[in-house]
Design an enzyme around this catalytic site. Sequence first.
Site, PDB file in Angstrom:
ATOM      1  N   LYS A  41       2.131  -1.166 -13.481  1.00 48.03           N
ATOM      2  CA  LYS A  41       1.313  -2.254 -14.582  1.00 48.03           C
ATOM      3  C   LYS A  41      -0.164  -1.649 -14.876  1.00 48.03           C
ATOM      4  O   LYS A  41      -0.476  -2.538 -16.107  1.00 48.03           O
ATOM      5  CB  LYS A  41       0.716  -3.677 -13.829  1.00 48.03           C
ATOM      6  CG  LYS A  41       2.285  -4.220 -12.874  1.00 48.03           C
ATOM      7  CD  LYS A  41       1.379  -4.922 -12.345  1.00 48.03           C
ATOM      8  CE  LYS A  41       2.607  -5.756 -11.243  1.00 48.03           C
ATOM      9  NZ  LYS A  41       1.835  -6.734 -10.788  1.00 48.03           N
ATOM     10  N   GLY A  42      -1.033  -1.170 -14.596  1.00 48.65           N
ATOM     11  CA  GLY A  42      -1.919  -0.124 -14.889  1.00 48.65           C
ATOM     12  C   GLY A  42      -2.361   0.074 -15.767  1.00 48.65           C
ATOM     13  O   GLY A  42      -4.154  -0.215 -16.486  1.00 48.65           O
ATOM     14  N   ASP A  98      -3.014   4.957 -16.211  1.00 44.58           N
ATOM     15  CA  ASP A  98      -4.045   4.486 -16.330  1.00 44.58           C
ATOM     16  C   ASP A  98      -5.307   5.371 -15.430  1.00 44.58           C
ATOM     17  O   ASP A  98      -5.979   6.334 -15.912  1.00 44.58           O
ATOM     18  CB  ASP A  98      -4.051   3.425 -15.219  1.00 44.58           C
ATOM     19  CG  ASP A  98      -2.903   3.361 -13.897  1.00 44.58           C
ATOM     20  OD1 ASP A  98      -2.407   4.349 -13.522  1.00 44.58           O
ATOM     21  OD2 ASP A  98      -2.895   2.748 -13.027  1.00 44.58           O
ATOM     22  N   ASP A 101      -3.961  10.968 -10.080  1.00 46.51           N
ATOM     23  CA  ASP A 101      -4.875  11.219  -8.793  1.00 46.51           C
ATOM     24  C   ASP A 101      -3.798  12.289  -8.595  1.00 46.51           C
ATOM     25  O   ASP A 101      -4.835  13.390  -8.626  1.00 46.51           O
ATOM     26  CB  ASP A 101      -4.709  10.018  -8.374  1.00 46.51           C
ATOM     27  CG  ASP A 101      -5.521  10.189  -7.272  1.00 46.51           C
ATOM     28  OD1 ASP A 101      -6.480  11.018  -6.379  1.00 46.51           O
ATOM     29  OD2 ASP A 101      -5.554   8.947  -5.966  1.00 46.51           O
ATOM     30  N   LYS A 129      -8.288  11.431 -12.636  1.00 48.46           N
ATOM     31  CA  LYS A 129      -9.167  12.144 -10.808  1.00 48.46           C
ATOM     32  C   LYS A 129      -9.029  12.742 -10.677  1.00 48.46           C
ATOM     33  O   LYS A 129      -7.688  13.286  -9.895  1.00 48.46           O
ATOM     34  CB  LYS A 129      -8.647  10.499 -10.456  1.00 48.46           C
ATOM     35  CG  LYS A 129     -10.195  10.374  -9.393  1.00 48.46           C
ATOM     36  CD  LYS A 129      -9.794   9.140  -8.903  1.00 48.46           C
ATOM     37  CE  LYS A 129      -9.483   9.029  -8.030  1.00 48.46           C
ATOM     38  NZ  LYS A 129      -9.380   7.507  -6.673  1.00 48.46           N
ATOM     39  N   PHE A 150     -11.900   5.551  -5.566  1.00 51.79           N
ATOM     40  CA  PHE A 150     -11.256   4.400  -5.809  1.00 51.79           C
ATOM     41  C   PHE A 150     -12.123   3.841  -6.907  1.00 51.79           C
ATOM     42  O   PHE A 150     -12.997   3.125  -7.073  1.00 51.79           O
ATOM     43  CB  PHE A 150     -10.592   3.584  -4.692  1.00 51.79           C
ATOM     44  CG  PHE A 150      -9.458   3.105  -4.758  1.00 51.79           C
ATOM     45  CD1 PHE A 150      -8.336   3.797  -5.034  1.00 51.79           C
ATOM     46  CD2 PHE A 150      -9.924   1.912  -5.558  1.00 51.79           C
ATOM     47  CE1 PHE A 150      -7.433   3.567  -5.411  1.00 51.79           C
ATOM     48  CE2 PHE A 150      -8.397   1.500  -5.286  1.00 51.79           C
ATOM     49  CZ  PHE A 150      -7.284   1.885  -6.255  1.00 51.79           C
ATOM     50  N   ASP A 157      -5.711  -1.838 -10.336  1.00 52.88           N
ATOM     51  CA  ASP A 157      -6.222  -3.191  -9.599  1.00 52.88           C
ATOM     52  C   ASP A 157      -6.347  -2.028  -8.364  1.00 52.88           C
ATOM     53  O   ASP A 157      -6.673  -0.767  -7.927  1.00 52.88           O
ATOM     54  CB  ASP A 157      -5.030  -3.365  -9.515  1.00 52.88           C
ATOM     55  CG  ASP A 157      -3.750  -2.797  -8.204  1.00 52.88           C
ATOM     56  OD1 ASP A 157      -3.754  -1.361  -8.947  1.00 52.88           O
ATOM     57  OD2 ASP A 157      -3.221  -3.339  -7.370  1.00 52.88           O
ATOM     58  N   ARG A 163      -7.978  -6.410 -12.139  1.00 51.30           N
ATOM     59  CA  ARG A 163      -7.095  -5.738 -13.246  1.00 51.30           C
ATOM     60  C   ARG A 163      -7.691  -6.790 -14.556  1.00 51.30           C
ATOM     61  O   ARG A 163      -7.888  -6.039 -15.479  1.00 51.30           O
ATOM     62  CB  ARG A 163      -5.883  -6.287 -13.410  1.00 51.30           C
ATOM     63  CG  ARG A 163      -4.931  -5.551 -12.508  1.00 51.30           C
ATOM     64  CD  ARG A 163      -3.630  -5.385 -12.588  1.00 51.30           C
ATOM     65  NE  ARG A 163      -2.882  -5.250 -11.482  1.00 51.30           N
ATOM     66  CZ  ARG A 163      -2.203  -3.906 -11.258  1.00 51.30           C
ATOM     67  NH1 ARG A 163      -2.592  -2.861 -12.759  1.00 51.30           N
ATOM     68  NH2 ARG A 163      -0.975  -4.016 -10.485  1.00 51.30           N
TER      69      ARG A 163
HETATM   70  P1  IMP Z   1      -1.000   9.422  -7.966  1.00 53.43           P
HETATM   71  O1  IMP Z   1       0.219   9.663  -7.869  1.00 53.43           O
HETATM   72  O2  IMP Z   1      -1.599   9.349  -6.600  1.00 53.43           O
HETATM   73  O3  IMP Z   1      -1.528  10.732  -9.176  1.00 53.43           O
HETATM   74  O4  IMP Z   1      -1.134   8.302  -8.363  1.00 53.43           O
HETATM   75  C1  IMP Z   1      -0.983   8.082  -9.571  1.00 53.43           C
HETATM   76  C2  IMP Z   1      -1.108   6.154  -9.060  1.00 53.43           C
HETATM   77  O5  IMP Z   1      -0.994   5.773  -8.269  1.00 53.43           O
HETATM   78  C3  IMP Z   1      -1.597   5.250 -11.091  1.00 53.43           C
HETATM   79  O6  IMP Z   1      -1.083   5.571 -11.544  1.00 53.43           O
HETATM   80  C4  IMP Z   1      -2.813   4.358 -10.436  1.00 53.43           C
HETATM   81  O7  IMP Z   1      -1.747   3.317 -10.140  1.00 53.43           O
HETATM   82  C5  IMP Z   1      -2.371   4.591  -8.738  1.00 53.43           C
HETATM   83  N1  IMP Z   1      -4.625   4.640  -8.497  1.00 53.43           N
HETATM   84  C6  IMP Z   1      -5.078   6.384  -7.796  1.00 53.43           C
HETATM   85  N2  IMP Z   1      -6.288   6.772  -8.246  1.00 53.43           N
HETATM   86  C7  IMP Z   1      -6.665   4.905  -8.569  1.00 53.43           C
HETATM   87  C8  IMP Z   1      -7.602   4.192  -8.612  1.00 53.43           C
HETATM   88  O8  IMP Z   1      -8.506   5.085  -8.524  1.00 53.43           O
HETATM   89  N3  IMP Z   1      -7.825   2.787  -8.824  1.00 53.43           N
HETATM   90  C9  IMP Z   1      -6.645   2.303  -8.818  1.00 53.43           C
HETATM   91  N4  IMP Z   1      -5.339   2.733  -9.024  1.00 53.43           N
HETATM   92  C10 IMP Z   1      -5.166   3.956  -8.712  1.00 53.43           C
HETATM   93 MG    MG Z   2      -0.328   3.692 -12.747  1.00 56.17          MG
END
Ligand code: IMP
Ligand code: MG
Length: 173
Positions: A41-42, A98, A101, A129, A150, A157, A163
């Site tokens: 949803k982000g 969004d 990470d 990030k 975070f 969220d 959100r």
């Molecule tokens: P990844 O698979 O670790 O790259 O995480 C990706 C997903 O985790 C993103 O699409 C976000 O939905 C969520 N996420 C990662 N970091 C944050 C944050 O700082 N705030 C909110 N959601 C996050």
């Molecule tokens: Mg996401």
Amino acid sequence: MMPELIPVLSKEDLEKSVAGIAKRISADYRHRKPILVGVLKGAFVFLSDLIRQLTIPVKIDFIRTASYGDETSSSGTVCLTKGLEIDINGEDVLVVEDIVDSGVTLRWILDYLNGLGPASVRICALVDKRERRQIDVHVDYACHVVQEGFLVGYGLDCAEDFRHLPAVYHLKK
Ligand code: IMP
Ligand code: MG
């Protein structure tokens, strides 16, 4: 204890960066009609602001992934809970995320999309990030690069809260 919200990106910062990215995307995709794939949803707030700044025609679709982990980090196991509805075979696809990470979710999404035969796939993210990156995925269009923390607000969220906030905050627990 009440979590603390520390301002990171103001409404003005977001407006400016989204307009800048929209300009780059409009130039890079001129004479084309990419399919923008929002990751729910982000990304819904970012996507809705972004498309209204573009000067090229686009089509919109959404996917939704779930990754089972705790509230603030991804588990490494991704699954698709809503797939594409538009056929992307032979089309230019721009994924709108969004936050990137660890990169695990995005890698998974890229593999899924590439399996559907698109002409091209690029990535646009509100926030790149970098600190916890495990998988080397390239973000073609990043509105903001942050090292850590975070973040919540502007679609982002923490356990479905925050959100609706119009700006981005660092959530300090
Ligand atoms: P990844 O698979 O670790 O790259 O995480 C990706 C997903 O985790 C993103 O699409 C976000 O939905 C969520 N996420 C990662 N970091 C944050 C944050 O700082 N705030 C909110 N959601 C996050
Ligand atoms: Mg996401």
